[in-house]
Scaffold this motif. Structure first.
Motif, PDB file in Angstrom:
ATOM      1  N   GLN A 174       1.392  24.722  18.754  1.00  0.00           N
ATOM      2  CA  GLN A 174      -0.008  24.296  18.613  1.00  0.00           C
ATOM      3  C   GLN A 174      -0.896  24.980  19.658  1.00  0.00           C
TER       4      GLN A 174
ATOM      5  N   SER B  74      10.079  21.552  10.214  1.00  0.00           N
ATOM      6  CA  SER B  74       8.786  20.911   9.935  1.00  0.00           C
ATOM      7  C   SER B  74       8.308  20.094  11.124  1.00  0.00           C
ATOM      8  N   ALA B  75       9.257  19.538  11.867  1.00  0.00           N
ATOM      9  CA  ALA B  75       8.874  18.737  13.031  1.00  0.00           C
ATOM     10  C   ALA B  75       8.544  19.621  14.226  1.00  0.00           C
TER      11      ALA B  75
ATOM     12  N   GLY C 256       0.797  -1.226   0.000  1.00  0.00           N
ATOM     13  CA  GLY C 256       0.000   0.000   0.000  1.00  0.00           C
ATOM     14  C   GLY C 256       0.827   1.271   0.000  1.00  0.00           C
ATOM     15  N   GLU C 257       2.136   1.161   0.064  1.00  0.00           N
ATOM     16  CA  GLU C 257       2.948   2.379   0.141  1.00  0.00           C
ATOM     17  C   GLU C 257       3.928   2.525  -1.023  1.00  0.00           C
TER      18      GLU C 257
ATOM     19  N   GLU D 106     -16.352  24.112   2.698  1.00  0.00           N
ATOM     20  CA  GLU D 106     -16.124  22.691   2.503  1.00  0.00           C
ATOM     21  C   GLU D 106     -14.667  22.557   2.092  1.00  0.00           C
ATOM     22  N   MET D 107     -13.902  21.894   2.858  1.00  0.00           N
ATOM     23  CA  MET D 107     -12.556  21.692   2.347  1.00  0.00           C
ATOM     24  C   MET D 107     -12.223  20.208   2.426  1.00  0.00           C
ATOM     25  N   ASP D 108     -11.335  19.848   1.619  1.00  0.00           N
ATOM     26  CA  ASP D 108     -11.033  18.420   1.554  1.00  0.00           C
ATOM     27  C   ASP D 108      -9.569  18.227   1.198  1.00  0.00           C
ATOM     28  N   ILE D 109      -9.096  17.113   1.624  1.00  0.00           N
ATOM     29  CA  ILE D 109      -7.736  16.744   1.273  1.00  0.00           C
ATOM     30  C   ILE D 109      -7.817  15.718   0.155  1.00  0.00           C
ATOM     31  N   GLU D 110      -6.984  15.914  -0.818  1.00  0.00           N
ATOM     32  CA  GLU D 110      -7.002  14.964  -1.924  1.00  0.00           C
ATOM     33  C   GLU D 110      -5.600  14.401  -2.079  1.00  0.00           C
ATOM     34  N   LEU D 111      -5.508  13.131  -1.993  1.00  0.00           N
ATOM     35  CA  LEU D 111      -4.188  12.531  -2.162  1.00  0.00           C
ATOM     36  C   LEU D 111      -4.079  11.959  -3.553  1.00  0.00           C
TER      37      LEU D 111
ATOM     38  N   GLU E  92      -3.709   9.221  -5.587  1.00  0.00           N
ATOM     39  CA  GLU E  92      -3.910   7.810  -5.251  1.00  0.00           C
ATOM     40  C   GLU E  92      -2.623   7.032  -5.475  1.00  0.00           C
ATOM     41  N   THR E  93      -2.280   6.217  -4.521  1.00  0.00           N
ATOM     42  CA  THR E  93      -1.207   5.290  -4.821  1.00  0.00           C
ATOM     43  C   THR E  93      -1.878   4.197  -5.656  1.00  0.00           C
TER      44      THR E  93
ATOM     45  N   GLU F 279      -4.094  27.421  19.108  1.00  0.00           N
ATOM     46  CA  GLU F 279      -5.412  27.104  19.659  1.00  0.00           C
ATOM     47  C   GLU F 279      -5.903  28.203  20.584  1.00  0.00           C
TER      48      GLU F 279
ATOM     49  N   LEU G  99      -7.387  30.193   9.491  1.00  0.00           N
ATOM     50  CA  LEU G  99      -7.320  28.993  10.320  1.00  0.00           C
ATOM     51  C   LEU G  99      -7.926  29.256  11.693  1.00  0.00           C
TER      52      LEU G  99
END
Lengths: 547, 333, 137
Positions: free
Chosen positions: A443, A235-236, A121-122, A464-469, A471-472, A447, A456
């Protein structure tokens, strides 16, 4: 433990008043309402700044900077299959890109072949290329003019193998490898600190890195064998000052390890390069770049006794902040990225990657990617900011901020020194803990609205927002696995076994591993097989619990 | 309240080695649920057979890593293992971050290994009492060895580790860890002292210090003399890992000593004595507070103490006098 | 301090990627909200996750997934929970999981999905509400 909690909860009360936060930058420095000559009273042009291209390089590492050659526009050019990625690189060249970054898929990043059951799957995930063997590297590079474009491999723990495949593939085309330009990220220290794609304990990983640096200094003199990366630390969750300090500390660690391995400092230091993130605070970022150049130059000259001025130069690739992008009102990200990119240019970066505005939602579309590239072209060609070098020098605020950034970095160096150096601090969990702390505090601030992110936590719209990947593609995975199984079957099994044994023997000793790797990949020994042998010899790393 | 029969079914499953049941029964202990008494009554007769090994040392001393190695070795010898890893609860939120499994997860697909992370909470009956119960449950599961891991900070945790038959104290060179451990009284309870990270600078000095501190203690003939074992639990290469076999044989030797010298009887006696005391204290307090509940007396007592008209000692004497002691006094008088 | 039930949550990062920022921030926020968080870290297989959840008798499992492999992973974890006789453990997820996959995941048994940028208070409230366990009896 108890003490730590007390401090944290006390902090919570102290932060009860909200007024201060807007006047603090991301590193937590208090910013005054006005800066004046007394804020830089000790300022000395010659020793603190110097001319561009001159020690200590605060104003930039080249004499002419963008007047002669603008920064390299380096965008991402990777897709799950090597052949598709190849098409993408060709497109980018056509649009005016002069550099390209190649990301790897998760199995490759984790040193595993596509047919490893753990990778189900990856394969081809997260927009990265699956590289199992020389066949994949060959197809990735097919027809790419290696003299026109520099390739940056976003490759770390597996860099020695990827470098071996790169060299083998280039040799097949009879391109002289001594003319190869480009970069291998190859920064394993930050893997333990932030990115967490490590396999072995830090010390054997460091040995592999030093082997690649040695190999490159001998055979690929124009290739950067390492790009010491603060980006992932940021980023971390690392703050800008932490990013700056930890990246420099890592850089010095590579220098020390190189010297320990018998290299003269000037034989490899000129090819060390760096990678920073540019975050939302405009001036803080510029101060970070300038402070980093100054610290690097001074330390390389005075502490490590480098004689070649090129060893003193902090050469930098920059990427705008992926973590600053919001999934809400995604078009706002175009503006964020533009401001960040402008800041990176005013700070004198050598190359720049601008993010696409839809990255918080999906793998970028061709349209958003083009927009990101055009952003750089507009800054370069229309804004006029490149007409003069380091236009902000001498600003009371900026110079004072640069000084502050520098002195705070030295405080972190002291902490790390007290922990026994970078590797020992990794083993003690210092970086993981510090960075996770910063991420949590950031964070909380969001908040509690102590830091405003438009769309934000303020000026919020119902949407309406959505994440689109991307597809693998299960078909791709099936095909890749089938191809690999066939390839493995078609090889001379005894030869493969012998080549793997040779690798085992060399890594048990102290000789450079690179020649054996180049030899092995030419016979299609795979990445997963090689890393597998290394795992057996070196063992695997698990991080300390961080609280 | 769950009735005896349901508890009985749960206990029967536990005795057959069902880890889900072990997990649920431990939760009853942790939540101090009422059913716990009934469960423990039924479980108790099936306990007392496992070797109990305590491992303690400050954060970062590498305890989890050592336990990871120990589990592997003991499994190779065919022994089944239970681990209780205790970490502190936040005194503010009562929550806890339990991270010991990070190091131990490779054993989580092994049926012969049961691992439970436990927060120190603010147990009414004390952490030691709950740990007694948790260990008993794991013993009843049929585990050969139960390993208890704590930070060894504070008396509470030292008491916990004292439950163990074999007590291993882990320290590291530098940072003055061994001095801290000496001060904290940890060395007095140690049967084995592990100097982990023995590849670091200062390890030799540290071993000498530890041995010196042992040599000034006098041991009677036949008495166990604590062993000092240097280990390297994490190394750049697997072959550089050191001292694990020595630690395993040290633990086994100590267990053997306990059996031969009859010290085991004493250790077991002390365990039950401590357990009995803890349960007594806990239950007595519960009974008394229950009796006072709703009478308004407790508030009155506290106020009288605050106003300086009374003191806690007199109050306790008075309450105990009226509730319990009367019977004994009558007999004595 | 407090007696009675405490919510226990297992937080894991399945799959290959190492971006644990979100998992760690959530773990810490849950701890500060009075929950006991069993953090097992990176590169966890579904079997390791489910076995740990059983041993630790957790009320819920939170999985942070950014690699796009969410369908594969959730399917396996939920199937294993059923097979091992603990189907009541709540499973929730976070990370880059497209909305179009939500219905499928939820009908499979995933309780809730949180996108990047979600307030941690949202997650805390959800868990308190869903698990209906009194934190401070």
């Amino acid at each position: 433990m108890d003490k730590k909690i007390t401090k944290e909860s006390k902090g919570r009360h102290e932060n009860g008043s909200q007024q201060e936060t807007p006047f603090k930058n991301l590193s937590g420095f208090h910013i005054k309402s006005l800066y004046a000559p007394e804020d830089i009273s000790q300022f000395n042009y010659e020793t603190d700044l110097g001319q561009p291209g001159k020690y200590p390089f605060t104003r930039g590492i080249y004499e002419t900077m963008y007047r002669v050659k603008p920064w390299t526009i380096r965008q991402l050019g990777s897709l799950n299959s090597p052949a598709e990625a190849n098409q993408r690189i060709r497109q980018l060249i056509q649009m005016g890109s002069t550099g390209v970054s190649i990301c790897l898929d998760m199995p490759t990043i984790m040193g595993r072949d596509s047919d490893d059951p753990l990778c189900e799957g990856e394969v081809g995930s997260a927009g990265g290329v699956a590289i199992d063997s020389l066949a994949d590297m060959r197809s990735l590079l097919e027809g790419i003019p290696l003299d026109k474009i520099s390739i940056n491999f976003v490759s770390n723990s597996q860099s020695s193998v990827i470098l071996a495949m790169f060299v083998a593939a280039v040799e097949e085309r009879s391109f002289p490898i001594e003319r190869l330009t480009g970069t291998m990220q190859n920064d394993i220290l930050k893997e333990y600190q932030a990115q967490k794609s490590y396999y072995f304990p830090p010390r054997p990983s460091m040995r592999l890195t030093i082997d690649t640096i040695k190999f490159c200094s001998q055979y690929l003199p124009r290739f950067n064998p390492i790009s010491i990366s603060g980006y992932h630390l940021a980023s971390a969750g690392a703050t800008p000052v932490q990013e700056c300090a930890f990246t420099l500390a890592n850089g010095f660690t590579y220098v020390e390890e190189g010297i320990k391995a018998g290299l003269s400092v000037d034989s490899f230091a000129p090819r060390l390069s760096f990678f920073f993130k540019v975050h939302n605070d405009f001036f803080e970022n510029i101060a970070k770049f300038r402070a980093a150049r100054r610290i690097w130059a001074r330390t390389m000259r005075d502490k490590y006794k480098a004689k070649d001025p090129r060893s003193w130069m902090f050469r930098l690739h920059t990427q705008t902040s992926g973590s600053s992008l919001t999934a809400q009102q995604p078009e706002n990200n175009i503006i964020r990225t533009t401001i960040q990119a402008l800041s990176a240019v005013l700070a004198g970066t050598q190359s720049l990657h601008t993010n696409s505005f839809d990255e918080a939602l999906s793998i970028p579309t061709p349209r958003s990617e083009k927009l990101a590239l055009r952003t750089q072209q507009i800054i370069a060609n229309e804004s006029g900011v490149i007409n003069t070098i380091d236009p902000l020098a001498g600003s009371y605020y900026l110079e004072s901020l640069t000084n502050k950034m520098e002195s705070e970095c030295y405080r972190y160096f002291e902490t790390i020194e007290n922990l026994g150096g970078v590797i020992s601090a990794i083993e003690k969990g210092f970086f993981s803990r510090t960075i996770a702390d910063s991420a949590f505090k950031y964070q909380k601030k969001i908040e509690e609205k102590k830091r405003i992110i438009v769309g934000l936590n303020e000026f919020v719209e119902d949407e309406e927002m959505d994440i689109e990947l991307r597809e693998t593609d299960p078909e791709f995975e099936r095909r890749k696995v089938a191809d690999l199984i066939n390839l493995k079957k078609s090889r001379d099994q005894n030869l493969v076994k012998n080549l793997l044994n040779e690798i085992r023997e060399v890594i048990q000793g102290t000789d450079n591993i690179m020649p054996s790797l180049v030899k092995a990949v030419k016979s299609y020994v795979t990445l997963g097989e090689i890393i597998g042998v290394m795992r057996e010899v070196f063992g695997e790393f698990r991080e300390e619990s961080i609280y | 309240m769950k009735n005896e029969k349901i508890i009985n079914e749960m206990v029967q499953k536990l005795l057959s080695g069902d880890r889900r049941m072990a997990a649920r029964l431990i939760t009853l202990v942790e939540d101090e649920a009422e059913e716990n008494h009934e469960a423990m009554k039924q479980i108790y007769p099936h306990t007392g057979k496992a070797a109990i090994v305590g491992i303690t040392g400050s954060a970062g001393s590498g305890k989890s890593c050592l336990i990871d190695h120990l589990i592997r070795k003991f499994r190779q010898q065919g022994k089944t293992i239970g681990v209780v890893a205790v970490d502190p609860s936040s005194p503010f939120s009562g929550g806890a971050f339990l991270g010991d499994r990070i190091r131990l997860q490779s054993h989580s697909s092994d049926d012969g290994v049961y691992i439970r992370s436990m927060a120190s909470r603010g147990y009414l009956g004390g952490l030691t009492r709950s740990t007694h119960d948790v260990i008993r449950i794991i013993e009843a599961m049929g585990r050969d060895i139960v390993i208890v891991e704590t930070l060894g900070a504070g008396q509470d945790e030292i008491d916990v580790i004292h439950i163990a038959q074999t007590c291993v104290v882990v320290t590291t060179p530098g940072m003055g860890d061994e001095i801290q451990a000496l001060k904290a009284g940890l060395m007095e309870i140690a049967d084995i002292i592990v100097l982990n990270k023995a590849d670091l600078d200062g390890a030799n000095t540290c071993i000498k210090n530890l041995q010196a501190s042992l040599s000034i203690t006098s041991f009677e003939e036949g008495e166990w003399v604590p062993q000092v074992i240097p280990t390297v639990a994490v190394a750049s290469k697997p072959e550089d890992i050191r001292g694990i076999d020595e630690l395993v044989s040290g633990i086994l030797e100590h267990q053997k000593y306990l059996h031969i010298s009859n010290a085991l009887e004493r250790v077991k006696f002390e365990r039950v004595e401590q357990e009995l005391g803890l349960i007594f204290k806990d239950e007595l307090q519960k009974i008394i507070f229950k009796g006072l509940k709703g009478t308004g007396k407790k508030k009155k007592y506290i106020k009288s103490i605050l106003e300086g008209k009374n003191d806690p000692y007199s109050v306790v004497e008075e309450i105990l006098g009226s509730y319990l002691i009367t019977d004994g006094e009558r007999r004595n008088g | 301090m407090t007696q009675g039930k405490r919510i226990r949550i297992l937080i894991a990062k399945p799959g290959l990627d190492g971006h644990d920022r979100g998992a760690k921030v959530v773990a810490r926020a849950l701890r500060n909200a009075g929950m006991e968080v069993i953090y097992v870290g990176l590169h966890q297989t579904p079997l390791q996750i489910v076995n740990a959840a059983i041993d630790e008798d957790v009320d819920a499992i939170g999985l942070s997934i950014l690699s796009g492999a969410h369908k594969t992973i959730f399917t396996k974890v939920i199937a294993l929970l059923k097979k091992r006789g603990v189907p009541k453990v709540l499973v929730f997820g976070g990370g880059t999981i497209p909305k179009k996959d939500w219905n499928g995941l939820k009908s499979m048994g995933v309780g809730e999905i949180f996108t990047p940028g979600s307030d941690t208070s949202k997650i805390i409230n959800y868990l308190n509400r869903t698990l209906k366990r009194d934190k401070n009896v």
